[in-house]
Design a protein around this motif. Sequence first.
Motif, mmCIF file in Angstrom:
data_model
loop_
_atom_site.group_PDB
_atom_site.id
_atom_site.type_symbol
_atom_site.label_atom_id
_atom_site.label_comp_id
_atom_site.label_asym_id
_atom_site.label_seq_id
_atom_site.Cartn_x
_atom_site.Cartn_y
_atom_site.Cartn_z
ATOM 1 N N ARG A 44 -63.904 0.345 -74.482
ATOM 2 C CA ARG A 44 -62.741 1.247 -74.395
ATOM 3 C C ARG A 44 -63.033 2.397 -73.440
ATOM 4 O O ARG A 44 -62.164 2.776 -72.644
ATOM 5 N N ASP A 45 -64.225 2.955 -73.533
ATOM 6 C CA ASP A 45 -64.593 4.038 -72.604
ATOM 7 C C ASP A 45 -64.514 3.569 -71.164
ATOM 8 O O ASP A 45 -64.007 4.283 -70.290
ATOM 9 N N ARG A 46 -65.008 2.374 -70.934
ATOM 10 C CA ARG A 46 -64.986 1.829 -69.582
ATOM 11 C C ARG A 46 -63.536 1.655 -69.104
ATOM 12 O O ARG A 46 -63.183 2.030 -67.988
ATOM 13 N N HIS A 76 -58.969 3.939 -78.776
ATOM 14 C CA HIS A 76 -60.364 4.362 -78.655
ATOM 15 C C HIS A 76 -60.727 5.331 -79.781
ATOM 16 O O HIS A 76 -61.779 5.192 -80.404
ATOM 17 N N SER A 77 -59.857 6.293 -80.037
ATOM 18 C CA SER A 77 -60.170 7.259 -81.095
ATOM 19 C C SER A 77 -60.217 6.573 -82.459
ATOM 20 O O SER A 77 -61.040 6.912 -83.304
ATOM 21 N N LYS A 78 -59.362 5.563 -82.669
ATOM 22 C CA LYS A 78 -59.413 4.823 -83.927
ATOM 23 C C LYS A 78 -60.719 4.055 -84.062
ATOM 24 O O LYS A 78 -61.329 4.025 -85.127
ATOM 25 N N VAL A 79 -61.157 3.434 -82.983
ATOM 26 C CA VAL A 79 -62.416 2.676 -83.008
ATOM 27 C C VAL A 79 -63.589 3.618 -83.244
ATOM 28 O O VAL A 79 -64.501 3.315 -84.021
ATOM 29 N N VAL A 80 -63.554 4.788 -82.605
ATOM 30 C CA VAL A 80 -64.627 5.765 -82.795
ATOM 31 C C VAL A 80 -64.661 6.218 -84.247
ATOM 32 O O VAL A 80 -65.734 6.332 -84.861
ATOM 33 N N GLU A 92 -72.669 -2.163 -84.659
ATOM 34 C CA GLU A 92 -72.959 -2.561 -83.279
ATOM 35 C C GLU A 92 -71.714 -3.086 -82.590
ATOM 36 O O GLU A 92 -71.464 -2.783 -81.415
ATOM 37 N N ASP A 93 -70.903 -3.870 -83.325
ATOM 38 C CA ASP A 93 -69.642 -4.353 -82.754
ATOM 39 C C ASP A 93 -68.721 -3.183 -82.411
ATOM 40 O O ASP A 93 -68.096 -3.172 -81.347
ATOM 41 N N ALA A 94 -68.642 -2.221 -83.317
ATOM 42 C CA ALA A 94 -67.800 -1.053 -83.066
ATOM 43 C C ALA A 94 -68.319 -0.268 -81.861
ATOM 44 O O ALA A 94 -67.524 0.207 -81.036
#
Length: 153
Positions: A82-84, A137-141, A73-75
């Motif tokens: 990040r998207d925003r 963002h890609s790392k978080v995804v 959920e945190d991720a």
Amino acid sequence: GLRAEAAALAQRLQELERRHEKTCEEVFRVQRQALFMKSERQAAEDRLGATQKQLEQAQDEARRLRELHGHAEDAARLVRDRDRKITELSKEVFRLKEALNALPESGGPPQSPPNTAALQAQIRALEEKLEETETRHSKVVTLYRSHLLYAVQ
């Protein structure tokens, strides 16, 4: 009279021997039943211990899954943030490019007024920030996906 008394005593002795035999059989049966019940109790205690161990393992697994769910959920929240940010930065870059394109072009060698140079520098900075944000963002995804995959497994 003594013979009759001896016969009565002999008969009573036989009766006592029969009762003694029955009592011995009953004691043996009770002992055997007690031994059986003791083994049944031990087996039940063993099953209870195994069940308690399984319960503890299941509780540990549930606790771990709750933690993973919280991380997921945190991720997900981070991905949304990040998207925003990426969307906002993309809009800002687009707006700045539009503003740069709207500026009149001079016919000579490119001599940018100070305002145009500042806008171009701001555009470059925002594009770099956008690239950096997209990388994060890609790392978080990727992290989010791995947490979800782990949680599903």
